[in-house]
Design a protein around this motif. Sequence first.
Motif, mmCIF file in Angstrom:
data_model
loop_
_atom_site.group_PDB
_atom_site.id
_atom_site.type_symbol
_atom_site.label_atom_id
_atom_site.label_comp_id
_atom_site.label_asym_id
_atom_site.label_seq_id
_atom_site.Cartn_x
_atom_site.Cartn_y
_atom_site.Cartn_z
ATOM 1 N N GLY A 127 0.831 -1.198 0.000
ATOM 2 C CA GLY A 127 0.000 0.000 0.000
ATOM 3 C C GLY A 127 0.866 1.248 0.000
ATOM 4 O O GLY A 127 0.570 2.242 -0.675
ATOM 5 N N ARG A 128 1.983 1.179 0.722
ATOM 6 C CA ARG A 128 2.901 2.328 0.741
ATOM 7 C C ARG A 128 3.504 2.580 -0.631
ATOM 8 O O ARG A 128 3.929 3.681 -0.945
ATOM 9 N N LEU A 129 3.584 1.523 -1.453
ATOM 10 C CA LEU A 129 4.106 1.686 -2.815
ATOM 11 C C LEU A 129 2.995 1.998 -3.804
ATOM 12 O O LEU A 129 3.186 1.920 -5.017
ATOM 13 N N GLY A 130 1.813 2.294 -3.293
ATOM 14 C CA GLY A 130 0.731 2.753 -4.172
ATOM 15 C C GLY A 130 -0.175 1.652 -4.696
ATOM 16 O O GLY A 130 -1.020 1.909 -5.554
ATOM 17 N N PHE A 131 -0.021 0.431 -4.194
ATOM 18 C CA PHE A 131 -0.885 -0.657 -4.671
ATOM 19 C C PHE A 131 -2.163 -0.697 -3.837
ATOM 20 O O PHE A 131 -2.110 -0.682 -2.606
ATOM 21 N N THR A 132 -3.302 -0.750 -4.511
ATOM 22 C CA THR A 132 -4.556 -0.897 -3.780
ATOM 23 C C THR A 132 -5.005 -2.352 -3.861
ATOM 24 O O THR A 132 -4.581 -3.103 -4.740
ATOM 25 N N SER A 239 12.616 -3.612 -8.466
ATOM 26 C CA SER A 239 12.650 -2.625 -7.376
ATOM 27 C C SER A 239 11.508 -2.854 -6.401
ATOM 28 O O SER A 239 11.699 -2.822 -5.180
ATOM 29 N N VAL A 240 10.320 -3.080 -6.957
ATOM 30 C CA VAL A 240 9.157 -3.274 -6.088
ATOM 31 C C VAL A 240 9.350 -4.521 -5.223
ATOM 32 O O VAL A 240 9.120 -4.507 -4.012
ATOM 33 N N LEU A 241 9.816 -5.607 -5.846
ATOM 34 C CA LEU A 241 9.999 -6.843 -5.077
ATOM 35 C C LEU A 241 11.093 -6.700 -4.022
ATOM 36 O O LEU A 241 10.986 -7.235 -2.923
ATOM 37 N N ARG A 242 12.126 -5.945 -4.356
ATOM 38 C CA ARG A 242 13.207 -5.772 -3.385
ATOM 39 C C ARG A 242 12.742 -4.919 -2.204
ATOM 40 O O ARG A 242 12.984 -5.265 -1.050
ATOM 41 N N LEU A 243 12.037 -3.843 -2.504
ATOM 42 C CA LEU A 243 11.514 -2.995 -1.421
ATOM 43 C C LEU A 243 10.538 -3.781 -0.540
ATOM 44 O O LEU A 243 10.547 -3.699 0.683
ATOM 45 N N PHE A 244 9.719 -4.560 -1.223
ATOM 46 C CA PHE A 244 8.750 -5.372 -0.518
ATOM 47 C C PHE A 244 9.452 -6.374 0.409
ATOM 48 O O PHE A 244 9.142 -6.490 1.600
ATOM 49 N N GLY A 251 16.131 -5.571 6.803
ATOM 50 C CA GLY A 251 17.525 -5.676 6.369
ATOM 51 C C GLY A 251 17.680 -5.589 4.868
ATOM 52 O O GLY A 251 16.741 -5.310 4.129
ATOM 53 N N ASP A 252 18.904 -5.853 4.442
ATOM 54 C CA ASP A 252 19.256 -5.671 3.043
ATOM 55 C C ASP A 252 19.052 -6.983 2.296
ATOM 56 O O ASP A 252 19.928 -7.828 2.231
ATOM 57 N N VAL A 253 17.865 -7.137 1.723
ATOM 58 C CA VAL A 253 17.540 -8.387 1.037
ATOM 59 C C VAL A 253 17.817 -8.206 -0.449
ATOM 60 O O VAL A 253 17.506 -7.169 -1.021
ATOM 61 N N HIS A 254 18.427 -9.213 -1.053
ATOM 62 C CA HIS A 254 18.652 -9.153 -2.505
ATOM 63 C C HIS A 254 17.633 -10.013 -3.233
ATOM 64 O O HIS A 254 17.154 -11.006 -2.686
ATOM 65 N N ILE A 255 17.346 -9.596 -4.452
ATOM 66 C CA ILE A 255 16.389 -10.333 -5.282
ATOM 67 C C ILE A 255 17.133 -10.919 -6.478
ATOM 68 O O ILE A 255 17.970 -10.243 -7.095
ATOM 69 N N ARG A 256 16.830 -12.171 -6.782
ATOM 70 C CA ARG A 256 17.451 -12.800 -7.953
ATOM 71 C C ARG A 256 16.346 -13.312 -8.877
ATOM 72 O O ARG A 256 15.371 -13.908 -8.401
#
Length: 339
Positions: A127-132, A239-244, A251-256
């Motif tokens: 929701g903070r990223l604008g998803f309803t 970006s969205v998945l990493r922020l999520f 913490g600092d999660v990486h996405i692959r």
Amino acid sequence: MPLADFLADLEALSAEARKAFESAADAPAVEAARVEFLGAKSGRLKAAQKGLGKVEKPEKPAAGKRFNEVKREIEAAFEAAADRVSRSVGGGPASSTFDRTIPGIRPRIGHLHPLTQTMQDLKEILGRLGFTVADGPEIEDERHNFEALNIPADHPARDPLENFYLATVGKRVGGPLLLRSQTSTVQIRVMEQTPPPVRIISLGRVYRPDTADATHYPMFHQIEGLLVDRHVTMADLKSVLRLFASSYFGGDVHIRFRPSFFPFTEPSVEVDMSWNDGWIEMGGAGMVDPHVLEAVGYDPEEVTGFAFGLGVERVCARRHEVTDIREFYKNDVRFLEQF
Ligand code: DAH
């Protein structure tokens, strides 16, 4: 029977009954006195009523009048006694056994189920990223579960043995009904109703006839995400998945991304996330296939989009180090209390 004898017996009965009710200390004692004096079958007042029949005829009216008065007296004594003992149960002054200093019974206050908590967290973060939040039905038709998602009739995911089909009579618009096997259905439902841009998530139950084990269950939950707009790229997806992921796990999660295939995305990827020195699989994602955009009347030359679908049990289990998802459905309070 002479009137005088009848009346004397009646007076004695009245006095005895009133005394019994006055001295009854609790509800069982009041009840015992009620049965003795006012009992419908063999109460003593009933017996006295029989004596009334033996009084000489001219004296009957006087005897009957007094009998009725005594009956009312005894009933009043009973009601007063019943009232007195019922009030004293609540700790009134007459009660001797109630200890008002004993602590009360504390009501057990529950809390939300861990999966519900997880879904609320996910809604809040995205929701903070604008998803309803969008909702869709759990009973779906083939059009929304498969066809509009570019899943052809011969695709193995459409095998009747891989789905919970409902018995439907005759031909239906949209095809036969089934319990939805994925929340990707909601992508179609939303795009059919809304012109672009769209930015939604949808969370809910999905159903597949899998044998239950530590990582499978015939019902589980997914979170679906869809963003369609001009100039959307895979970089936005990542970006969205990493922020999520970093918001949910901290913490600092990486996405692959690993190359994969889903009929409704092109290109398609499996999404992994780094967590405690290892990679964990979170679900699938990709760029919305142009066929899907066309199926809902969008122009793929104008807009592009990304979509993702993740398992709610999976992210919840990872975060809380639950090793068997069946625990979520057992309703064992000892398990649920830990969350
Ligand atoms: N619906 C897929 C499944 O249940 C997961 C998925 C993959 C969803 C890719 C998506 C996607 O939105 O883009 O296996």
